[in-house]
Design a protein around this motif. Structure first.
Motif, PDB file in Angstrom:
ATOM      1  N   GLN A 168      -4.678  10.657  -8.876  1.00  0.00           N
ATOM      2  CA  GLN A 168      -4.492   9.807  -7.705  1.00  0.00           C
ATOM      3  C   GLN A 168      -3.013   9.520  -7.452  1.00  0.00           C
ATOM      4  O   GLN A 168      -2.231   9.313  -8.375  1.00  0.00           O
ATOM      5  CB  GLN A 168      -5.235   8.488  -7.908  1.00  0.00           C
ATOM      6  CG  GLN A 168      -5.147   7.536  -6.717  1.00  0.00           C
ATOM      7  CD  GLN A 168      -5.992   6.295  -6.936  1.00  0.00           C
ATOM      8  OE1 GLN A 168      -6.982   6.337  -7.647  1.00  0.00           O
ATOM      9  NE2 GLN A 168      -5.594   5.195  -6.312  1.00  0.00           N
ATOM     10  N   ASN A 169      -2.648   9.513  -6.178  1.00  0.00           N
ATOM     11  CA  ASN A 169      -1.312   9.089  -5.758  1.00  0.00           C
ATOM     12  C   ASN A 169      -1.259   7.571  -5.860  1.00  0.00           C
ATOM     13  O   ASN A 169      -1.881   6.856  -5.082  1.00  0.00           O
ATOM     14  CB  ASN A 169      -1.044   9.554  -4.326  1.00  0.00           C
ATOM     15  CG  ASN A 169       0.348   9.187  -3.848  1.00  0.00           C
ATOM     16  OD1 ASN A 169       1.023   8.349  -4.439  1.00  0.00           O
ATOM     17  ND2 ASN A 169       0.790   9.820  -2.768  1.00  0.00           N
ATOM     18  N   LYS A 172       0.141   4.742  -3.206  1.00  0.00           N
ATOM     19  CA  LYS A 172      -0.764   4.188  -2.200  1.00  0.00           C
ATOM     20  C   LYS A 172      -1.949   3.566  -2.937  1.00  0.00           C
ATOM     21  O   LYS A 172      -2.460   4.145  -3.899  1.00  0.00           O
ATOM     22  CB  LYS A 172      -1.274   5.278  -1.253  1.00  0.00           C
ATOM     23  CG  LYS A 172      -0.164   5.988  -0.478  1.00  0.00           C
ATOM     24  CD  LYS A 172      -0.749   7.090   0.379  1.00  0.00           C
ATOM     25  CE  LYS A 172       0.349   7.811   1.160  1.00  0.00           C
ATOM     26  NZ  LYS A 172      -0.209   8.918   1.979  1.00  0.00           N
ATOM     27  N   SER A 175      -6.728   6.043  -0.806  1.00  0.00           N
ATOM     28  CA  SER A 175      -6.700   6.977   0.323  1.00  0.00           C
ATOM     29  C   SER A 175      -8.020   6.918   1.080  1.00  0.00           C
ATOM     30  O   SER A 175      -9.037   6.419   0.568  1.00  0.00           O
ATOM     31  CB  SER A 175      -6.471   8.403  -0.179  1.00  0.00           C
ATOM     32  OG  SER A 175      -7.592   8.865  -0.918  1.00  0.00           O
ATOM     33  N   LYS A 176      -8.002   7.453   2.290  1.00  0.00           N
ATOM     34  CA  LYS A 176      -9.217   7.466   3.104  1.00  0.00           C
ATOM     35  C   LYS A 176     -10.313   8.264   2.404  1.00  0.00           C
ATOM     36  O   LYS A 176     -11.491   7.853   2.401  1.00  0.00           O
ATOM     37  CB  LYS A 176      -8.921   8.065   4.483  1.00  0.00           C
ATOM     38  CG  LYS A 176     -10.172   8.151   5.366  1.00  0.00           C
ATOM     39  CD  LYS A 176      -9.860   8.717   6.733  1.00  0.00           C
ATOM     40  CE  LYS A 176     -11.142   8.834   7.572  1.00  0.00           C
ATOM     41  NZ  LYS A 176     -10.870   9.361   8.918  1.00  0.00           N
ATOM     42  N   ALA A 217      -7.726   2.133   3.939  1.00  0.00           N
ATOM     43  CA  ALA A 217      -6.623   3.001   3.532  1.00  0.00           C
ATOM     44  C   ALA A 217      -5.344   2.682   4.290  1.00  0.00           C
ATOM     45  O   ALA A 217      -4.234   2.911   3.788  1.00  0.00           O
ATOM     46  CB  ALA A 217      -7.004   4.465   3.739  1.00  0.00           C
TER      47      ALA A 217
END
Length: 296
Positions: A168-169, A172, A175-176, A217
């Motif tokens: 995972q990033n 952020k 995410s959507k 998101a």
């Protein structure tokens, strides 16, 4: 019989030579434990070979004798013979050796490098927790960055943006794609913190799912879609969650990070293993503080 004994001696010598060739370096030095190990190997090899030869010889030459027991299985009876003397002596000798080994040879209350390491680790952790019992936010961020680089960066990358989309990033919050995945599949990763979990398909219409996913998101900016009402009953109108009910979906608060570290996490792009026991409570808070800072 004589040829079998000669063959057995040759086999024992060959096996001992192979053992010494494979692990001989381990038996060089003053460590008596290694000497005991080698002595055990000699005993096991010798006893195994000659017991095997004994029974091979018995199968070739002995005939059954004695009184048959009354019980039979499928027409096959057993002789009521005494326990073989050699077997009985070996059994009793093994028990005696066990007590000797645990009390004299390698006592369970004796010095242990592993035990010393455990004691020193516990002592260090106690000092660490006392020293950083009430750290400032800046200290937590700095500590969290160090923890992240060691524990998290191998998968999430040093910049926390994930590596090739396999993690995972973390710059952020969510995410959507992840929101859509959770809505459709539910989430039961954090039952130790949020016992009820989240059932799948709280929303069923694609339009509603996409509207909520875009809103969450997007950082809860803009007009809140009416379909978010299905989420707010647990996560709250502001998305900051409710204790023991649902996690914060707006930010990496301490409870969310601790839950992920303890339980691991399944998501749309893969599964993160549990890190339970690898970080202490202060390090978990520090990691959460650092993650919040890089998402600001």
């Amino acid at each position: 019989m004589k040829s079998m004994i000669i063959g057995g001696i040759i086999l024992v010598l060959a096996l001992l030579a192979g053992t010494y060739f494979a692990a001989g370096d381990a038996f060089i030095g003053d460590d008596y434990i290694n000497s005991l190990t080698m002595l055990g190997a000699v005993a096991i090899i010798t006893i195994t070979v000659f017991v095997a030869l004994k029974y091979v010889n018995q199968m070739r030459n002995d005939t059954a004798s004695g009184d048959l027991a009354e019980e039979k299985w499928d027409g096959i009876g057993e002789f009521r013979n005494a326990v073989p003397t050699g077997w009985a002596l070996a059994f009793i000798g093994t028990i005696i050796w066990m007590f000797w080994y645990f009390t004299v040879g390698y006592p369970i209350n004796g010095f242990s490098q592993i035990g010393q390491w455990n004691e020193e680790t516990l002592e260090y952790n106690a000092k660490f927790e006392k020293k950083w019992e009430n750290p400032s936010e800046e200290t937590l961020k700095a500590m969290g960055q160090s923890t992240f680089l060691v524990q998290c960066a191998p998968c999430h990358g040093v910049d926390a943006e994930g590596i090739d989309g396999k993690a995972q990033n973390l710059t952020k919050r969510i995410s959507k794609e992840q929101v859509v995945h959770v809505i459709k599949n539910g989430s039961n990763n954090f039952k130790s913190v949020y016992p009820d979990g989240m059932p799948p398909m709280m929303l069923t219409e694609d339009a509603d799912i996409n509207a909520v996913a875009d809103y969450v998101a997007g950082g809860f900016k803009g007009e809140q879609p009416s379909s978010f009402a299905a989420c707010s009953s647990c996560h709250g109108e502001d998305g900051k969650g409710m204790e023991f009910v649902a996690p914060n979906i707006r930010a990496y608060d301490d409870a969310v990070v601790a839950a992920v570290l303890k339980n691991g996490k399944k998501s749309a792009i893969g599964t993160m293993p549990s890190f339970d026991g690898r970080l202490n409570e202060t390090q978990e808070k520090a990691l959460a503080a650092y993650l919040r800072s890089i998402g600001e």
